[in-house]
Design a protein around this motif. Structure first.
Motif, PDB file in Angstrom:
ATOM      1  N   MET A  87       0.814  -1.180   0.000  1.00 41.44           N
ATOM      2  CA  MET A  87       0.000   0.000   0.000  1.00 41.44           C
ATOM      3  C   MET A  87       0.867   1.257   0.000  1.00 41.44           C
ATOM      4  SD  MET A  87      -3.011   0.940   2.629  1.00 41.44           S
ATOM      5  CE  MET A  87      -4.531   1.068   1.765  1.00 41.44           C
ATOM      6  N   GLU A  88       1.942   1.272   0.786  1.00 42.82           N
ATOM      7  CA  GLU A  88       2.826   2.419   0.844  1.00 42.82           C
ATOM      8  C   GLU A  88       3.532   2.630  -0.490  1.00 42.82           C
ATOM      9  OE1 GLU A  88       5.359   1.573   4.100  1.00 42.82           O
ATOM     10  OE2 GLU A  88       3.854   2.029   5.596  1.00 42.82           O
ATOM     11  N   SER A  89       3.902   1.550  -1.169  1.00 39.42           N
ATOM     12  CA  SER A  89       4.589   1.698  -2.451  1.00 39.42           C
ATOM     13  C   SER A  89       3.659   2.312  -3.493  1.00 39.42           C
ATOM     14  CB  SER A  89       5.133   0.356  -2.926  1.00 39.42           C
ATOM     15  OG  SER A  89       4.089  -0.533  -3.219  1.00 39.42           O
ATOM     16  N   GLN A  90       2.367   2.013  -3.414  1.00 38.41           N
ATOM     17  CA  GLN A  90       1.416   2.636  -4.349  1.00 38.41           C
ATOM     18  C   GLN A  90       1.322   4.135  -4.089  1.00 38.41           C
ATOM     19  OE1 GLN A  90      -2.269   0.527  -3.904  1.00 38.41           O
ATOM     20  NE2 GLN A  90      -1.605  -1.190  -5.180  1.00 38.41           N
ATOM     21  N   GLU A  91       1.348   4.514  -2.814  1.00 37.07           N
ATOM     22  CA  GLU A  91       1.320   5.935  -2.479  1.00 37.07           C
ATOM     23  C   GLU A  91       2.565   6.631  -3.004  1.00 37.07           C
ATOM     24  OE1 GLU A  91       0.760   6.404   1.722  1.00 37.07           O
ATOM     25  OE2 GLU A  91      -1.001   5.122   1.727  1.00 37.07           O
ATOM     26  N   LEU A  92       3.715   5.965  -2.872  1.00 37.48           N
ATOM     27  CA  LEU A  92       4.960   6.556  -3.368  1.00 37.48           C
ATOM     28  C   LEU A  92       4.948   6.661  -4.890  1.00 37.48           C
ATOM     29  CD1 LEU A  92       7.685   4.995  -1.055  1.00 37.48           C
ATOM     30  CD2 LEU A  92       6.877   7.356  -1.113  1.00 37.48           C
ATOM     31  N   LYS A  93       4.367   5.678  -5.563  1.00 39.42           N
ATOM     32  CA  LYS A  93       4.264   5.750  -7.020  1.00 39.42           C
ATOM     33  C   LYS A  93       3.396   6.934  -7.439  1.00 39.42           C
ATOM     34  CE  LYS A  93       4.996   0.853  -7.965  1.00 39.42           C
ATOM     35  NZ  LYS A  93       4.390  -0.392  -8.426  1.00 39.42           N
ATOM     36  N   LYS A  94       2.298   7.146  -6.721  1.00 42.09           N
ATOM     37  CA  LYS A  94       1.432   8.286  -7.018  1.00 42.09           C
ATOM     38  C   LYS A  94       2.170   9.599  -6.775  1.00 42.09           C
ATOM     39  CE  LYS A  94      -2.952   6.004  -6.015  1.00 42.09           C
ATOM     40  NZ  LYS A  94      -4.116   5.961  -5.103  1.00 42.09           N
ATOM     41  N   GLU A  95       2.929   9.651  -5.671  1.00 45.07           N
ATOM     42  CA  GLU A  95       3.707  10.861  -5.366  1.00 45.07           C
ATOM     43  C   GLU A  95       4.743  11.141  -6.450  1.00 45.07           C
ATOM     44  OE1 GLU A  95       3.493  13.185  -3.007  1.00 45.07           O
ATOM     45  OE2 GLU A  95       1.737  12.236  -2.101  1.00 45.07           O
ATOM     46  N   LEU A  96       5.415  10.072  -6.910  1.00 42.18           N
ATOM     47  CA  LEU A  96       6.413  10.233  -7.963  1.00 42.18           C
ATOM     48  C   LEU A  96       5.757  10.728  -9.250  1.00 42.18           C
ATOM     49  CD1 LEU A  96       9.266   9.976  -9.052  1.00 42.18           C
ATOM     50  CD2 LEU A  96       8.793   7.565  -9.522  1.00 42.18           C
ATOM     51  N   SER A  97       4.621  10.141  -9.571  1.00 42.27           N
ATOM     52  CA  SER A  97       3.903  10.572 -10.773  1.00 42.27           C
ATOM     53  C   SER A  97       3.486  12.036 -10.660  1.00 42.27           C
ATOM     54  CB  SER A  97       2.685   9.681 -10.980  1.00 42.27           C
ATOM     55  OG  SER A  97       1.949  10.111 -12.091  1.00 42.27           O
ATOM     56  N   ALA A  98       2.983  12.429  -9.496  1.00 45.03           N
ATOM     57  CA  ALA A  98       2.581  13.824  -9.299  1.00 45.03           C
ATOM     58  C   ALA A  98       3.784  14.753  -9.366  1.00 45.03           C
ATOM     59  CB  ALA A  98       1.883  13.965  -7.950  1.00 45.03           C
ATOM     60  N   THR A  99       4.913  14.311  -8.821  1.00 43.58           N
ATOM     61  CA  THR A  99       6.129  15.126  -8.872  1.00 43.58           C
ATOM     62  C   THR A  99       6.597  15.313 -10.312  1.00 43.58           C
ATOM     63  OG1 THR A  99       6.785  14.338  -6.681  1.00 43.58           O
ATOM     64  CG2 THR A  99       8.505  15.306  -8.034  1.00 43.58           C
ATOM     65  N   LEU A 100       6.559  14.231 -11.099  1.00 44.43           N
ATOM     66  CA  LEU A 100       6.974  14.337 -12.501  1.00 44.43           C
ATOM     67  C   LEU A 100       6.023  15.226 -13.303  1.00 44.43           C
ATOM     68  CD1 LEU A 100       8.090  10.657 -13.191  1.00 44.43           C
ATOM     69  CD2 LEU A 100       9.551  12.673 -12.876  1.00 44.43           C
ATOM     70  N   ASP A 101       4.722  15.114 -13.023  1.00 50.18           N
ATOM     71  CA  ASP A 101       3.747  15.983 -13.693  1.00 50.18           C
ATOM     72  C   ASP A 101       3.989  17.447 -13.339  1.00 50.18           C
ATOM     73  OD1 ASP A 101       2.553  13.816 -14.897  1.00 50.18           O
ATOM     74  OD2 ASP A 101       0.902  13.670 -13.434  1.00 50.18           O
ATOM     75  N   ALA A 102       4.263  17.695 -12.063  1.00 54.84           N
ATOM     76  CA  ALA A 102       4.523  19.073 -11.632  1.00 54.84           C
ATOM     77  C   ALA A 102       5.796  19.604 -12.277  1.00 54.84           C
ATOM     78  CB  ALA A 102       4.642  19.122 -10.107  1.00 54.84           C
ATOM     79  N   ARG A 103       6.796  18.748 -12.428  1.00 51.28           N
ATOM     80  CA  ARG A 103       8.054  19.160 -13.073  1.00 51.28           C
ATOM     81  C   ARG A 103       7.800  19.559 -14.521  1.00 51.28           C
ATOM     82  NH1 ARG A 103      11.613  19.571 -17.000  1.00 51.28           N
ATOM     83  NH2 ARG A 103      13.780  19.324 -16.455  1.00 51.28           N
ATOM     84  N   ARG A 104       6.946  18.795 -15.212  1.00 57.05           N
ATOM     85  CA  ARG A 104       6.626  19.118 -16.612  1.00 57.05           C
ATOM     86  C   ARG A 104       5.903  20.461 -16.708  1.00 57.05           C
ATOM     87  NH1 ARG A 104       4.300  13.853 -16.871  1.00 57.05           N
ATOM     88  NH2 ARG A 104       6.040  12.418 -16.996  1.00 57.05           N
ATOM     89  N   GLU A 105       4.995  20.701 -15.758  1.00 59.78           N
ATOM     90  CA  GLU A 105       4.210  21.938 -15.796  1.00 59.78           C
ATOM     91  C   GLU A 105       5.022  23.150 -15.358  1.00 59.78           C
ATOM     92  OE1 GLU A 105       0.632  21.494 -13.528  1.00 59.78           O
ATOM     93  OE2 GLU A 105      -0.010  19.730 -14.642  1.00 59.78           O
ATOM     94  N   LEU A 106       5.853  22.977 -14.315  1.00 57.78           N
ATOM     95  CA  LEU A 106       6.555  24.131 -13.757  1.00 57.78           C
ATOM     96  C   LEU A 106       7.889  24.422 -14.435  1.00 57.78           C
ATOM     97  CD1 LEU A 106       5.866  23.483  -9.977  1.00 57.78           C
ATOM     98  CD2 LEU A 106       4.714  25.109 -11.472  1.00 57.78           C
ATOM     99  N   GLY A 107       8.483  23.403 -15.007  1.00 59.75           N
ATOM    100  CA  GLY A 107       9.756  23.615 -15.681  1.00 59.75           C
ATOM    101  C   GLY A 107      10.938  23.201 -14.819  1.00 59.75           C
ATOM    102  N   ALA A 108      12.116  23.328 -15.421  1.00 59.34           N
ATOM    103  CA  ALA A 108      13.351  22.838 -14.799  1.00 59.34           C
ATOM    104  C   ALA A 108      13.770  23.663 -13.588  1.00 59.34           C
ATOM    105  CB  ALA A 108      14.474  22.821 -15.831  1.00 59.34           C
ATOM    106  N   GLU A 109      13.324  24.934 -13.496  1.00 55.19           N
ATOM    107  CA  GLU A 109      13.763  25.774 -12.378  1.00 55.19           C
ATOM    108  C   GLU A 109      13.227  25.289 -11.025  1.00 55.19           C
ATOM    109  OE1 GLU A 109      10.257  27.720 -14.407  1.00 55.19           O
ATOM    110  OE2 GLU A 109      12.212  27.132 -15.118  1.00 55.19           O
ATOM    111  N   TYR A 110      12.151  24.518 -11.019  1.00 51.25           N
ATOM    112  CA  TYR A 110      11.596  23.982  -9.762  1.00 51.25           C
ATOM    113  C   TYR A 110      11.988  22.521  -9.523  1.00 51.25           C
ATOM    114  CZ  TYR A 110       8.703  28.141  -9.513  1.00 51.25           C
ATOM    115  OH  TYR A 110       8.278  29.423  -9.431  1.00 51.25           O
TER     116      TYR A 110
END
Length: 129
Positions: free
Chosen positions: A1-24
């Protein structure tokens, strides 16, 4: 269950990186690493607490030691007590029977001492208290 949460967090982090750009990117990576570190620390704390109680996750053990080993030893002792009693009584009558049972009791006493079952008042402290 914890690994699924971490996968979701990683996915959200990667999505945020795409939206915000390399400076963040550094801030997003630091945030994700902090969440992973929190998960690892929580898991280690749970394992330490489990080890302090003397039990293992998923194992059928009591707080005083391995129940399976103690139960198996008791069964073997009772099974071996029958022929030992017969041999002792046949060879030396009542005194042979007494010696055989004193030996059986001695072996069980040593085994019980191994698991600390003889000190009833000296209980391990519960880490949750």
């Amino acid at each position: 269950m914890e690994s699924q949460e971490l996968k979701k967090e990683l996915s959200a982090t990667l999505d945020a990186r795409r939206e915000l750009g390399a400076e963040y990117e550094a801030a997003l990576v630091d945030s994700f690493v902090e969440k992973v570190d929190t998960q690892v620390r929580r898991r280690l704390a749970e394992e330490r607490l489990t080890a302090a109680r003397g039990t293992h996750p998923g194992a059928a053990e009591s707080a005083d030691g391995n129940f399976g080993e103690r139960f198996g030893f008791a069964i073997v002792t009772l099974v071996l007590a029958i022929p030992l009693s017969a041999i002792g009584a046949a060879q030396a009558q009542l005194s042979g029977l007494v010696v055989a049972w004193l030996g059986i009791l001695g072996v069980n006493f040593v085994h019980a001492a191994k698991f600390g079952l003889l000190r009833r008042g000296d209980r391990r402290p519960d880490p949750l208290d």
